[in-house]
Scaffold this motif. Structure first.
Motif, PDB file in Angstrom:
ATOM      1  N   ARG A  12     -10.422  27.598  -5.667  1.00  0.00           N
ATOM      2  CA  ARG A  12      -9.881  27.947  -4.353  1.00  0.00           C
ATOM      3  C   ARG A  12     -10.821  28.853  -3.583  1.00  0.00           C
ATOM      4  N   TYR A  13     -10.703  28.765  -2.269  1.00  0.00           N
ATOM      5  CA  TYR A  13     -11.256  29.777  -1.373  1.00  0.00           C
ATOM      6  C   TYR A  13     -10.047  30.325  -0.636  1.00  0.00           C
ATOM      7  N   GLY A  14      -9.531  31.426  -1.095  1.00  0.00           N
ATOM      8  CA  GLY A  14      -8.299  31.929  -0.508  1.00  0.00           C
ATOM      9  C   GLY A  14      -7.194  30.894  -0.681  1.00  0.00           C
ATOM     10  N   GLY A  36     -19.028  11.618  -2.971  1.00  0.00           N
ATOM     11  CA  GLY A  36     -17.849  11.916  -2.171  1.00  0.00           C
ATOM     12  C   GLY A  36     -18.275  12.436  -0.813  1.00  0.00           C
ATOM     13  N   ALA A  37     -17.386  12.311   0.148  1.00  0.00           N
ATOM     14  CA  ALA A  37     -17.703  12.708   1.519  1.00  0.00           C
ATOM     15  C   ALA A  37     -17.860  14.222   1.623  1.00  0.00           C
ATOM     16  N   ASN A  38     -18.333  14.670   2.769  1.00  0.00           N
ATOM     17  CA  ASN A  38     -18.455  16.108   3.020  1.00  0.00           C
ATOM     18  C   ASN A  38     -17.113  16.786   2.803  1.00  0.00           C
ATOM     19  N   GLY A  39     -17.163  17.914   2.090  1.00  0.00           N
ATOM     20  CA  GLY A  39     -15.944  18.689   1.885  1.00  0.00           C
ATOM     21  C   GLY A  39     -15.078  18.195   0.737  1.00  0.00           C
ATOM     22  N   ALA A  40     -15.570  17.220  -0.028  1.00  0.00           N
ATOM     23  CA  ALA A  40     -14.775  16.660  -1.133  1.00  0.00           C
ATOM     24  C   ALA A  40     -14.617  17.644  -2.290  1.00  0.00           C
ATOM     25  N   GLY A  41     -15.498  18.648  -2.350  1.00  0.00           N
ATOM     26  CA  GLY A  41     -15.394  19.649  -3.419  1.00  0.00           C
ATOM     27  C   GLY A  41     -16.509  19.570  -4.447  1.00  0.00           C
ATOM     28  N   LYS A  42     -17.512  18.765  -4.182  1.00  0.00           N
ATOM     29  CA  LYS A  42     -18.585  18.530  -5.158  1.00  0.00           C
ATOM     30  C   LYS A  42     -19.376  19.810  -5.460  1.00  0.00           C
ATOM     31  N   THR A  43     -19.804  20.479  -4.385  1.00  0.00           N
ATOM     32  CA  THR A  43     -20.601  21.702  -4.580  1.00  0.00           C
ATOM     33  C   THR A  43     -19.788  22.779  -5.283  1.00  0.00           C
ATOM     34  N   THR A  44     -18.534  22.899  -4.892  1.00  0.00           N
ATOM     35  CA  THR A  44     -17.669  23.907  -5.522  1.00  0.00           C
ATOM     36  C   THR A  44     -17.534  23.623  -7.018  1.00  0.00           C
ATOM     37  N   PRO A  84     -29.496  24.416  -6.831  1.00  0.00           N
ATOM     38  CA  PRO A  84     -28.476  24.464  -5.780  1.00  0.00           C
ATOM     39  C   PRO A  84     -28.845  23.656  -4.557  1.00  0.00           C
ATOM     40  N   GLU A  85     -27.810  23.300  -3.816  1.00  0.00           N
ATOM     41  CA  GLU A  85     -28.003  22.670  -2.516  1.00  0.00           C
ATOM     42  C   GLU A  85     -28.823  23.645  -1.653  1.00  0.00           C
ATOM     43  N   GLY A  86     -29.827  23.134  -0.958  1.00  0.00           N
ATOM     44  CA  GLY A  86     -30.635  24.003  -0.100  1.00  0.00           C
ATOM     45  C   GLY A  86     -31.779  24.688  -0.816  1.00  0.00           C
ATOM     46  N   GLU A 190     -24.960  13.389  -5.082  1.00  0.00           N
ATOM     47  CA  GLU A 190     -25.832  12.584  -4.225  1.00  0.00           C
ATOM     48  C   GLU A 190     -25.002  11.896  -3.148  1.00  0.00           C
ATOM     49  N   GLN A 191     -25.404  12.129  -1.889  1.00  0.00           N
ATOM     50  CA  GLN A 191     -24.697  11.502  -0.763  1.00  0.00           C
ATOM     51  C   GLN A 191     -25.073  10.037  -0.613  1.00  0.00           C
ATOM     52  N   ASP A 192     -26.296   9.711  -1.019  1.00  0.00           N
ATOM     53  CA  ASP A 192     -26.791   8.351  -0.865  1.00  0.00           C
ATOM     54  C   ASP A 192     -26.258   7.498  -2.024  1.00  0.00           C
TER      55      ASP A 192
HETATM   56  P1  ATP Z   1     -20.703  18.897   1.225  1.00  0.00           P
HETATM   57  O1  ATP Z   1     -21.237  17.557   0.917  1.00  0.00           O
HETATM   58  O2  ATP Z   1     -20.413  19.099   2.675  1.00  0.00           O
HETATM   59  O3  ATP Z   1     -21.476  20.033   0.623  1.00  0.00           O
HETATM   60  P2  ATP Z   1     -18.779  19.141  -0.904  1.00  0.00           P
HETATM   61  O4  ATP Z   1     -18.148  17.905  -1.426  1.00  0.00           O
HETATM   62  O5  ATP Z   1     -19.870  19.732  -1.698  1.00  0.00           O
HETATM   63  O6  ATP Z   1     -19.225  18.919   0.589  1.00  0.00           O
HETATM   64  P3  ATP Z   1     -17.611  21.749  -0.938  1.00  0.00           P
HETATM   65  O7  ATP Z   1     -18.820  22.338  -0.294  1.00  0.00           O
HETATM   66  O8  ATP Z   1     -17.366  22.046  -2.354  1.00  0.00           O
HETATM   67  O9  ATP Z   1     -17.599  20.173  -0.735  1.00  0.00           O
HETATM   68  O10 ATP Z   1     -16.353  22.167  -0.063  1.00  0.00           O
HETATM   69  C1  ATP Z   1     -15.016  21.843  -0.459  1.00  0.00           C
HETATM   70  C2  ATP Z   1     -14.049  22.522   0.498  1.00  0.00           C
HETATM   71  O11 ATP Z   1     -14.162  23.923   0.386  1.00  0.00           O
HETATM   72  C3  ATP Z   1     -14.316  22.197   1.969  1.00  0.00           C
HETATM   73  O12 ATP Z   1     -13.079  22.109   2.618  1.00  0.00           O
HETATM   74  C4  ATP Z   1     -15.101  23.386   2.452  1.00  0.00           C
HETATM   75  O13 ATP Z   1     -14.895  23.606   3.830  1.00  0.00           O
HETATM   76  C5  ATP Z   1     -14.498  24.510   1.621  1.00  0.00           C
HETATM   77  N1  ATP Z   1     -15.473  25.581   1.356  1.00  0.00           N
HETATM   78  C6  ATP Z   1     -16.668  25.439   0.774  1.00  0.00           C
HETATM   79  N2  ATP Z   1     -17.292  26.621   0.655  1.00  0.00           N
HETATM   80  C7  ATP Z   1     -16.448  27.546   1.182  1.00  0.00           C
HETATM   81  C8  ATP Z   1     -16.494  28.970   1.372  1.00  0.00           C
HETATM   82  N3  ATP Z   1     -17.542  29.661   0.966  1.00  0.00           N
HETATM   83  N4  ATP Z   1     -15.442  29.561   1.957  1.00  0.00           N
HETATM   84  C9  ATP Z   1     -14.355  28.859   2.345  1.00  0.00           C
HETATM   85  N5  ATP Z   1     -14.233  27.505   2.205  1.00  0.00           N
HETATM   86  C10 ATP Z   1     -15.267  26.873   1.641  1.00  0.00           C
END
Ligand code: ATP
Length: 242
Positions: A12-14, A36-44, A84-86, A190-192
């Protein structure tokens, strides 16, 4: 037994739940692509596996041992490296210095500066140059090299191709294929989709924090993956397999 096992992970983020009850496994020597699409939760999810984001619930296990409460630096010593990403290089340090900074984290194993240069030969002429002066592809190679310098058992690679020219992506992935051929266990974001299917043994697709599709890269139907990726109805009808 799997090298990595993620069990019912919530992050969670809050109030925002970014990862919802995710379970996945990565076997030794396997390459798994997390898509998965942007925001799917992969990086988290990747950050939670590496110890950079404390999960709200669930477990992360390495070789059967629960490492959920271990800090990131201890996980590096246990053999988990996150690229890490970036990239996040030390911009003012040279390529060699960036690589050597990581070497102190975990000793023993085949990876050293020489071995990294063998895998990424295009870094050789750049070795004594500040990282900031490198191209995006070269910087990505240094970031992967820095991960390898910790002699990981599991390499977590977040969006290696992000922002790179196609020719640079090709070069990075060619080198990565060599690392994988040597037996490295890899979980990569991987987005591609084409790239992910080519490099991975298995694909895990996330949507809105959940795993919605999982299967062998060779046998998964591309339409089904695309539908799962975008959360279209036919993917749900096809089942999750997860
Ligand atoms: P992307 O391809 O855009 O990096 P992702 O699949 O890696 O997307 P995450 O970056 O894990 O997804 O984000 C998952 C959810 O958590 C999204 O709704 C994002 O807005 C939210 N989120 C990510 N980082 C934070 C943060 N530091 N604070 C609050 N919300 C966050």
């Amino acid at each position: 037994m799997s090298l990595l096992a993620v069990e019912d992970l919530d992050c969670r983020y809050g109030l925002l739940q970014a990862v919802r009850g995710v379970s996945l496994q990565v076997a030794e020597g396997e390459t798994v692509a997390l898509i998965g699409a942007n925001g799917a939760g992969k990086t988290t999810l990747m950050r939670a596996i590496a110890g950079a984001h404390p999960p709200h619930a669930g477990r992360v296990k390495l070789d059967g041992t629960d490492i959920t409460s271990l800090p990131a630096h201890t996980r590096v010593r246990r053999g988990i490296a996150l690229v890490p990403e970036g990239r996040r290089l030390f911009a003012g340090l040279t390529v060699e210095e960036n690589l050597r900074v990581a070497a102190a984290s975990r000793t023993g194993g085949r990876w050293n500066v020489q071995a990294v240069l063998e895998v990424f030969p295009f870094l050789k002429p750049r070795l004594h140059m500040p990282a900031a002066t490198l191209s995006g592809g070269e910087q990505q190679a240094v970031a992967i090299g820095r991960g390898l310098m910790t002699n990981p058992r599991l390499l977590l690679l977040d969006e290696a191709s992000l922002g790179l020219a196609p020719v640079a992506v090709d070069a990075v992935y060619r080198s990565l294929a060599d690392v994988i051929r040597e037996g490295m266990t890899v979980l990569l974001v991987e987005q591609d989709l084409g790239r992910a299917l080519k490099v991975a043994d298995r694909v895990v697709c996330m949507l809105e924090g959940r795993v919605v599709l999982e299967g062998e890269a060779r046998s998964l139907d591309r339409d089904r993956i695309v539908n799962a990726y975008f959360g279209l109805r036919r993917a749900a009808a096809g089942g999750t397999g997860a």
